[in-house]
Design a protein around this motif. Sequence first.
Motif, PDB file in Angstrom:
ATOM      1  N   PRO A  90       0.833  -1.204   0.000  1.00  0.00           N
ATOM      2  CA  PRO A  90       0.000   0.000   0.000  1.00  0.00           C
ATOM      3  C   PRO A  90       0.866   1.252   0.000  1.00  0.00           C
ATOM      4  O   PRO A  90       1.934   1.285   0.582  1.00  0.00           O
ATOM      5  N   LEU A  91       0.397   2.291  -0.671  1.00  0.00           N
ATOM      6  CA  LEU A  91       1.090   3.561  -0.700  1.00  0.00           C
ATOM      7  C   LEU A  91       0.802   4.311   0.596  1.00  0.00           C
ATOM      8  O   LEU A  91      -0.355   4.405   1.035  1.00  0.00           O
ATOM      9  N   LEU A  92       1.851   4.871   1.216  1.00  0.00           N
ATOM     10  CA  LEU A  92       1.721   5.560   2.494  1.00  0.00           C
ATOM     11  C   LEU A  92       1.839   7.057   2.242  1.00  0.00           C
ATOM     12  O   LEU A  92       2.784   7.513   1.595  1.00  0.00           O
ATOM     13  N   SER A  93       0.883   7.816   2.753  1.00  0.00           N
ATOM     14  CA  SER A  93       0.905   9.263   2.546  1.00  0.00           C
ATOM     15  C   SER A  93       2.032   9.898   3.350  1.00  0.00           C
ATOM     16  O   SER A  93       2.543   9.322   4.315  1.00  0.00           O
ATOM     17  N   GLN A  94       2.373  11.117   2.950  1.00  0.00           N
ATOM     18  CA  GLN A  94       3.428  11.822   3.662  1.00  0.00           C
ATOM     19  C   GLN A  94       3.013  12.137   5.093  1.00  0.00           C
ATOM     20  O   GLN A  94       3.843  12.121   6.010  1.00  0.00           O
ATOM     21  N   GLU A  95       1.739  12.410   5.292  1.00  0.00           N
ATOM     22  CA  GLU A  95       1.256  12.669   6.646  1.00  0.00           C
ATOM     23  C   GLU A  95       1.429  11.446   7.527  1.00  0.00           C
ATOM     24  O   GLU A  95       1.814  11.547   8.707  1.00  0.00           O
ATOM     25  N   ALA A  96       1.157  10.260   6.975  1.00  0.00           N
ATOM     26  CA  ALA A  96       1.324   9.036   7.753  1.00  0.00           C
ATOM     27  C   ALA A  96       2.791   8.769   8.056  1.00  0.00           C
ATOM     28  O   ALA A  96       3.146   8.317   9.150  1.00  0.00           O
ATOM     29  N   VAL A  97       3.672   9.063   7.093  1.00  0.00           N
ATOM     30  CA  VAL A  97       5.108   8.896   7.324  1.00  0.00           C
ATOM     31  C   VAL A  97       5.575   9.831   8.438  1.00  0.00           C
ATOM     32  O   VAL A  97       6.326   9.433   9.337  1.00  0.00           O
ATOM     33  N   ASP A  98       5.127  11.083   8.405  1.00  0.00           N
ATOM     34  CA  ASP A  98       5.499  12.038   9.454  1.00  0.00           C
ATOM     35  C   ASP A  98       4.998  11.579  10.821  1.00  0.00           C
ATOM     36  O   ASP A  98       5.704  11.718  11.833  1.00  0.00           O
ATOM     37  N   ALA A  99       3.792  11.048  10.862  1.00  0.00           N
ATOM     38  CA  ALA A  99       3.244  10.592  12.137  1.00  0.00           C
ATOM     39  C   ALA A  99       4.048   9.421  12.690  1.00  0.00           C
ATOM     40  O   ALA A  99       4.334   9.352  13.898  1.00  0.00           O
ATOM     41  N   LEU A 100       4.412   8.475  11.821  1.00  0.00           N
ATOM     42  CA  LEU A 100       5.225   7.334  12.265  1.00  0.00           C
ATOM     43  C   LEU A 100       6.592   7.797  12.766  1.00  0.00           C
ATOM     44  O   LEU A 100       7.076   7.327  13.800  1.00  0.00           O
ATOM     45  N   ALA A 101       7.224   8.715  12.022  1.00  0.00           N
ATOM     46  CA  ALA A 101       8.546   9.201  12.425  1.00  0.00           C
ATOM     47  C   ALA A 101       8.467   9.942  13.763  1.00  0.00           C
ATOM     48  O   ALA A 101       9.317   9.759  14.632  1.00  0.00           O
ATOM     49  N   GLN A 102       7.424  10.751  13.927  1.00  0.00           N
ATOM     50  CA  GLN A 102       7.278  11.493  15.176  1.00  0.00           C
ATOM     51  C   GLN A 102       7.061  10.554  16.356  1.00  0.00           C
ATOM     52  O   GLN A 102       7.633  10.743  17.429  1.00  0.00           O
ATOM     53  N   GLU A 103       6.253   9.518  16.177  1.00  0.00           N
ATOM     54  CA  GLU A 103       6.009   8.576  17.259  1.00  0.00           C
ATOM     55  C   GLU A 103       7.260   7.778  17.595  1.00  0.00           C
ATOM     56  O   GLU A 103       7.547   7.513  18.772  1.00  0.00           O
TER      57      GLU A 103
END
Length: 469
Positions: A90-103
Amino acid sequence: MSSPLEWFGLSGDADERALKRAYAQRLRATRPDEDPEGFQQLHAMYQRALAQCRSQGGQVPAFPLEQEAAITLQENTQEPEITQHALLEPLLSQEAVDALAQEAISLGTKGDAEALLAWLRTQPALWSLQAKARTGWRCVERMFQEVPPMPVDCQEALLGFFDLDRVQSRIDAASLARLSRRMQLAWEMQRAHHETLRRRVGIETFTVPKIRSLLGEFTRPFSWPSVWMAGFLPSAAHRRAQFITRLCQGQFNDLPASFDRRRVQFWLDATQGGVTRARLALGVTRWLTALFVAAIIGLLIAIAPANGNDVSRQAVSVDLTPVYVLVGVALAPGLLWAMWMLYLPLDAWHGHPEHVAVRWPWLNLLLVPLLCAAGAAIKLWQPDSLAFLLPLVPAAWLALRRFWRRSATGDWVSPNVFRVGIFLLVPLLRAVVQQDVTLPFLLVLAMVPWCWDLWRQRAVLRVADRRAA
């Protein structure tokens, strides 16, 4: 179609956002479960168009890369290898990538590496190789931008999970090492982790309250009264310089912005071997304070009544001898220290290697024999005076020190033991021969190493080079 962007119906200067919108519209009509071949072609063209956008825009990560890797990153437009498994990711949005990195970074700042790894392994979004790579690079970008407080084991766990701790990751190793030191220091600066900081600093006499006191001191603005009071004891400057050096592992630019740079530099200068403003300021302050205390104590002793019933008589006549004695006792170490401060620039100027240019090269070369001649002249003029020692002792000391720096004698004996031991031979020889041999002994002690050094350096003497030129 001449380019992957035109295949999506876009112009050649389209940005990444427009490409993602066009790709999402195509995905509605091309599903991987209904048309695998069509989806594979669509995904391959998307990857090629995405590489073209990034190449045109010159996009680079927000953290330092190795030079060759950065060039490759911008110029590489080769179509990536697509596997059947990658097509279904699945393609991951940039917002989801930022959320994962922040967590992930937030968990790393808590200091539990095992909990961080457990959380990373249980995230379904990171099972995708593409999403994992994007999240890892985003984590590194945020760490370079924010420098979050994080212990070393959590840093290693985070980078290791995303395979960014290897040479192939292309992140500049020196910049990553500096980032690691800064995050570790920020972690240890937190009040809850001062015990960890105390163990790393490794100064046994420093307790956690002492560490906290020093951290508070270094974050206050610089003022002369504060450093004078803090540096009154002789060991205070050395201990503060040692603490700040171990705190940042010698990388003073890595210290937090809250540290007063002028205060840090003052304590470092106060422990240098030469004559510095900080060292002179502390020395003069200690000397004047010692004189003041000695005068006060001597005055109290002088005016103290012989007994409690004769205060008026004692006040009429005051003997100031205790004042003179105590002030003289306090004055002597200060004079010796002042002479040592005057000697240090002389020693530095006289001890320069021959390839280093100095002022007055002829005087630098002939200083020892000139001092010896002055000492001999004083001895002949006043045979019963010890004034001849004033030029002769420095001459012998400078000659021995200069010879020591340019020979291999340091491999088998300490320089201080060598020089002091030779000077102690003077009273021994005087007792053996039953006459004063101080003058000839000091002359030999000065001229022999000076002549030996002159012979060894005869081909590279500064004066010889200038004359040849």
